[in-house]
Design an enzyme around this catalytic site. Structure first.
Site, short mmCIF file in Angstrom:
data_model
loop_
_atom_site.label_atom_id
_atom_site.label_comp_id
_atom_site.label_asym_id
_atom_site.label_seq_id
_atom_site.Cartn_x
_atom_site.Cartn_y
_atom_site.Cartn_z
N GLU A 229 0.86 -1.20 0.00
CA GLU A 229 0.00 0.00 0.00
C GLU A 229 0.88 1.23 0.00
OE1 GLU A 229 -2.81 0.52 3.27
OE2 GLU A 229 -3.28 -1.62 3.22
N GLU B 243 -13.93 5.43 -0.58
CA GLU B 243 -14.78 4.48 0.14
C GLU B 243 -15.60 5.20 1.20
OE1 GLU B 243 -12.66 0.39 0.73
OE2 GLU B 243 -11.18 1.93 1.07
N GLU C 212 -9.47 9.19 5.37
CA GLU C 212 -9.60 7.74 5.11
C GLU C 212 -10.57 7.42 3.97
OE1 GLU C 212 -7.91 5.18 6.47
OE2 GLU C 212 -6.72 6.71 7.48
N LYS D 51 -15.78 4.17 5.16
CA LYS D 51 -14.63 4.21 6.07
C LYS D 51 -14.78 5.38 7.03
CE LYS D 51 -11.05 1.64 4.50
NZ LYS D 51 -9.63 1.59 4.10
#
Ligand SMILES: *[C@@H]1O[C@H](CO)[C@@H](O)[C@H](O)[C@H]1NC(C)=O
Ligand SMILES: *[C@@H]1O[C@H](CO)[C@@H](O)[C@H](O)[C@H]1NC(C)=O
Length: 342
Positions: free
Chosen positions: A266, A315, A323, A318
């Site tokens: 990541e 997303e 985030e 999250k």
């Protein structure tokens, strides 16, 4: 000039050419994490088509998803598949559970899906799941062996590189693991080196930048410093990413393991929702990362560093803030900012 000289010059030229040919292009080195923490994400079939249209040849999936496997069939996209932390305890204690896991999620799809890695746990070290990681890795490895897949699929685990793992990273020669992490990593790294598998590391210059922006400055995290920022003996560092990766190699050497290899499982930068999180910052970080990883790091020069960018989509389920905003694409598949993966 004697014949043997001509022959040796030809051999040297062949070696040099070979060295260049062996350097993979960016597209083969770059994968993208496909996180599922959104209630508005596109269908897996559309996601796989988006990967293909962007010439993305590798995907990281954090847990098995049969719809995604179905969509990946025949695509040649190489897959890093995660074992969720919640499964570690069971897989560590039961080889039949590991066999079942591999049969159900890997073997059943392995004729059409290019499984490349199994990441047994994500950021489970240190912590109360940490002691299950190696036994679960061993059981998954044995299960892959029983299925005849142990040579094509490498088993490892993904670790963060924050202070709870990598106690120091600057200068990289000071790199060392925290004792809580080293307790587990010593045996895990031995297992990886024995099996020719890399350790997966999550590398976030963004987190360091947020923690200490004035000291780190506007260029070092973004790969756009024109001069050396950290001189570490004979090694010159112009970007923070390289410093963190090399500190991991050094920390491993200090555990007696100089032969560790790593894959960056990541790395990314948020485009909104937090300090330093803008589209322009995210674009510059990710584009420069893509352009950089083929060069390796100062301590592993020209050893191309396979890297998975975090991540494909924003997303919305999250934690609020940065985030939710690491995606390079919106859920409607429009780019958050322009980026070139080639
Ligand atoms: C590291 O690799 C070298 C070269 O293959 C080998 O001689 C050495 O024994 C290895 N060291 C360890 C600790 O595995
Ligand atoms: C490097 O990129 C950052 C982020 O966009 C920017 O703030 C900084 O000014 C850039 N530096 C150079 C030298 O371009």
């Amino acid at each position: 000039m004697g014949n043997e000289n001509i022959v040796s010059i030809a051999a040297i030229i062949a070696l040099i050419l070979g060295a260049f040919v062996a350097i993979p292009t960016g597209a083969q080195l770059i994968g993208v994490c496909y996180g599922m923490g959104g209630n508005n994400l596109p269908r897996p079939r559309d996601v796989v088509n988006l990967y293909k249209s962007k010439n993305l040849k590798a995907m990281r999936l954090f847990e098995p998803n049969l719809d995604v496997f179905q969509a990946l069939k025949g695509s040649n996209i190489q897959l890093m598949l995660g074992v969720p932390n919640t499964d570690l305890k069971l897989l560590a204690s039961s080889s039949s559970a590991a066999n079942h896991w591999v049969r159900k999620y890997v073997k059943a799809y392995s004729s059409g899906v290019s499984f490349k890695y199994i990441a047994v746990g994500n950021k489970a070290i240190p912590g109360n799941q940490a002691r299950y990681v190696l036994p679960a890795m061993r059981n998954i490895y044995s299960a892959l062996s029983s299925a005849g897949l142990q040579n094509q699929i490498k088993v490892s685990t993904a670790v963060a590189t924050g202070r709870e793992i990598l106690k120091q990273y600057s200068p990289p020669s000071s790199g060392r693991f925290s004792s809580a992490a080293a307790t587990h990593l010593r045996a895990i790294i031995r297992f990886l080196v024995n099996n020719g598998a890399p350790l997966f590391i999550n590398v976030y210059p963004y987190r360091s930048y947020v923690g200490d922006p004035n000291h780190i400055g506007p260029n070092y995290p973004f790969f756009n410093s024109s001069r050396t920022v950290i001189q570490d003996g004979q090694y010159s560092y112009q970007n923070l990413f390289d410093a963190i990766v090399d500190a991991v190699y050094i920390a491993s050497e200090k555990l007696g393991e100089p032969n560790l290899t790593v894959v960056v499982s990541e790395s990314g930068w948020p485009s909104a929702g937090g300090f330093g999180a803008t589209k322009e910052h995210a674009r510059i970080y990710n584009q420069n990362l893509i352009n950089h990883v083929g060069q390796g790091t100062p301590r592993r020069l020209w050893k191309s560093l396979e890297t998975y960018i975090f991540e494909m989509f924003n997303e919305n389920q999250k934690l609020h803030g940065a985030e939710q905003n690491f995606g390079m694409f919106y859920p409607n598949m429009q780019p958050v900012y322009p980026i070139n993966f080639n």
